[in-house]
Design an enzyme around this catalytic site. Structure first.
Site, PDB file in Angstrom:
ATOM      1  N   ARG A  77       0.825  -1.217   0.000  1.00 16.63           N
ATOM      2  CA  ARG A  77       0.000   0.000   0.000  1.00 16.63           C
ATOM      3  C   ARG A  77       0.857   1.264   0.000  1.00 16.63           C
ATOM      4  O   ARG A  77       0.461   2.294   0.543  1.00 16.63           O
ATOM      5  CB  ARG A  77      -0.959   0.029   1.196  1.00 16.63           C
ATOM      6  CG  ARG A  77      -2.049  -1.020   1.142  1.00 16.63           C
ATOM      7  CD  ARG A  77      -3.043  -0.816   2.271  1.00 16.63           C
ATOM      8  NE  ARG A  77      -3.933  -1.965   2.403  1.00 16.63           N
ATOM      9  CZ  ARG A  77      -4.502  -2.327   3.549  1.00 16.63           C
ATOM     10  NH1 ARG A  77      -4.270  -1.647   4.651  1.00 16.63           N
ATOM     11  NH2 ARG A  77      -5.298  -3.371   3.591  1.00 16.63           N
ATOM     12  N   ARG A 128      -6.512  12.356  -5.000  1.00 20.95           N
ATOM     13  CA  ARG A 128      -7.815  11.817  -4.590  1.00 20.95           C
ATOM     14  C   ARG A 128      -8.858  12.890  -4.348  1.00 20.95           C
ATOM     15  O   ARG A 128     -10.065  12.628  -4.486  1.00 20.95           O
ATOM     16  CB  ARG A 128      -7.651  10.967  -3.324  1.00 20.95           C
ATOM     17  CG  ARG A 128      -7.283   9.536  -3.590  1.00 20.95           C
ATOM     18  CD  ARG A 128      -8.466   8.713  -4.101  1.00 20.95           C
ATOM     19  NE  ARG A 128      -9.337   8.310  -3.011  1.00 20.95           N
ATOM     20  CZ  ARG A 128     -10.569   8.700  -2.848  1.00 20.95           C
ATOM     21  NH1 ARG A 128     -11.122   9.543  -3.703  1.00 20.95           N
ATOM     22  NH2 ARG A 128     -11.301   8.280  -1.829  1.00 20.95           N
ATOM     23  N   ASP A 164      -7.057  -2.214  -7.252  1.00 20.76           N
ATOM     24  CA  ASP A 164      -7.772  -2.827  -6.134  1.00 20.76           C
ATOM     25  C   ASP A 164      -8.048  -4.281  -6.485  1.00 20.76           C
ATOM     26  O   ASP A 164      -8.286  -4.607  -7.654  1.00 20.76           O
ATOM     27  CB  ASP A 164      -9.086  -2.099  -5.858  1.00 20.76           C
ATOM     28  CG  ASP A 164      -9.691  -2.510  -4.532  1.00 20.76           C
ATOM     29  OD1 ASP A 164     -10.513  -3.457  -4.521  1.00 20.76           O
ATOM     30  OD2 ASP A 164      -9.342  -1.923  -3.502  1.00 20.76           O
ATOM     31  N   TYR A 199     -15.112 -11.293   0.201  1.00 19.55           N
ATOM     32  CA  TYR A 199     -15.777 -10.010  -0.007  1.00 19.55           C
ATOM     33  C   TYR A 199     -17.076 -10.167  -0.798  1.00 19.55           C
ATOM     34  O   TYR A 199     -18.083  -9.500  -0.519  1.00 19.55           O
ATOM     35  CB  TYR A 199     -14.849  -9.049  -0.744  1.00 19.55           C
ATOM     36  CG  TYR A 199     -13.796  -8.423   0.130  1.00 19.55           C
ATOM     37  CD1 TYR A 199     -14.130  -7.443   1.070  1.00 19.55           C
ATOM     38  CD2 TYR A 199     -12.467  -8.794   0.034  1.00 19.55           C
ATOM     39  CE1 TYR A 199     -13.167  -6.856   1.873  1.00 19.55           C
ATOM     40  CE2 TYR A 199     -11.490  -8.225   0.831  1.00 19.55           C
ATOM     41  CZ  TYR A 199     -11.848  -7.244   1.753  1.00 19.55           C
ATOM     42  OH  TYR A 199     -10.891  -6.674   2.560  1.00 19.55           O
TER      43      TYR A 199
END
Length: 360
Positions: free
Chosen positions: A38, A51, A87, A164
């Site tokens: 990350r 962002r 992702d 998920y």
């Protein structure tokens, strides 16, 4: 005490090969390479500036922006490899599951899998074709890096992706996915099989697009019992590793929270990632020279005073010991509130302190 940025060294060996790639292949290097999981993320003001202008998924799906934030930590903290900003959940989204990233909650699937019929409704044909934006980001990032450091591509492992998809969001006790796993084992395996095939195609496409290494993340492997770990996690990672068309590209497997070292060491991969709960010296003694090891500093050490960061860095280097085959990393992703100067300091510590472990 080592000063931040005091010694940045080079990411190339004397024969102009990448230190990171050579370490993955357990070839001699003059020091230990480092990258940080990350590393392109919220702890960097430069990332936050990007962002502010876009949402997370748009950032992932815009090659120019994804490549920009991928390269930021190369320039800012001096790591030895870049990892493509993306992702793991782009695969289930490409299978037709609408995905939302909620700032306070993380990823959310509004229509999670609840039955075998839901599994069979997934659009499993041509998944990689719907992820062309990722491959475009690979190609653009490679151009921008211009050989300075290697580029890592990644995918979630089938079990973590399935977790998920079935939970519909993050979870503390994973009761929904485990209930499904025990009540609907055939449907669970059907889902894991289609995910495995998608991961193989996706990683092969990333390698062909220019990724210099690939990593498979099984973030939620540690929630499984030893028997279930083999049945629902490792067997599918094994299936993937045996079918990757690497042409020598290193493969890293990171299964968080597990200690099935013999099973992991038998995989057709080059590197095994360790979380911070493991002793890297003991793992090296257990598996010998079968695999390189990656890790494994506790991410929270980066909130400590610099003297402690240096001590913990030295401890891990010492526990691994002399010789090649160590890629320094955190034991999981860097946390969003980590001070940037501490990340820079860690990189400087590894680059300077590791030299003595590689002298012939």
């Amino acid at each position: 005490m080592i000063l931040p940025g005091n010694w940045h060294g080079t990411s190339k060996t004397l024969n102009n090969e990448s230190i990171f790639i050579n370490a993955c292949k357990r070839r001699p290097t003059e020091r230990t390479p480092i990258w940080i999981m990350r590393q392109a993320g919220r702890y960097l003001p430069e990332y936050r500036a990007v962002r502010e202008k876009t949402d997370f998924l748009t950032l992932c799906k815009t090659p120019e922006l994804a490549s920009e934030v991928t390269i930021q930590p190369v320039d800012i903290i001096g790591i030895d490899a870049a990892i493509l900003f993306s992702d793991i959940l782009v695969i289930p989204e490409a299978m037709g599951m609408p995905l939302e990233i909620v700032e306070s909650k993380g990823p959310v699937f509004d229509a999670p899998i609840r039955s075998r019929a839901d599994v069979q409704k997934l659009n499993t044909e041509g998944v990689t074709g719907r992820l062309q934006y990722v491959l475009d980001a690979v190609k653009l990032t490679k151009q921008k890096l211009a050989g300075r450091v290697p580029l890592i591509g990644f995918s979630g492992a089938p079990w973590t992706l399935a977790t998920y998809m079935i939970e519909g969001k993050g979870s503390k006790n994973f009761d929904t996915v485990k209930r499904f796993m025990y009540a609907e084992p055939e449907a669970t395996h059907e889902l894991l099989r289609v995910l495995s095939d998608a991961v193989i195609d996706y990683l092969n496409a990333k390698i062909k697009a220019g990724c210099d290494a690939v990593q498979v993340f099984d973030t939620w492997a540690g929630i499984l019992s030893p028997t279930d770990l083999e049945e629902f996690s490792i067997r599918y990672i094994r299936y993937i590793c045996e079918r990757l068309e690497t042409n020598g590209t290193p493969v890293i497997v990171f299964a968080k929270g597990v200690s099935a070292w013999d099973e992991l060491a038998d995989l057709k991969c080059d590197v095994i990632g360790l979380d911070w709960t493991q002793d890297i010296g003991s793992v090296r003694s257990r598996i010998g020279d079968r695999k390189a090891l990656q890790g494994n500093l506790d991410p929270c050490v980066l909130f400590a005073p610099k003297e402690r960061i240096q001590q913990e860095t030295e401890r891990i280097l010492e526990r691994f010991g002399a010789g090649s085959g160590h890629v320094f990393n955190l034991g999981h992703g860097i946390l969003p509130t980590t001070p940037v100067q501490n990340a820079k300091y860690l990189v400087s510590c590894v680059k300077e302190l590791s030299i003595k472990y590689h002298t012939q």
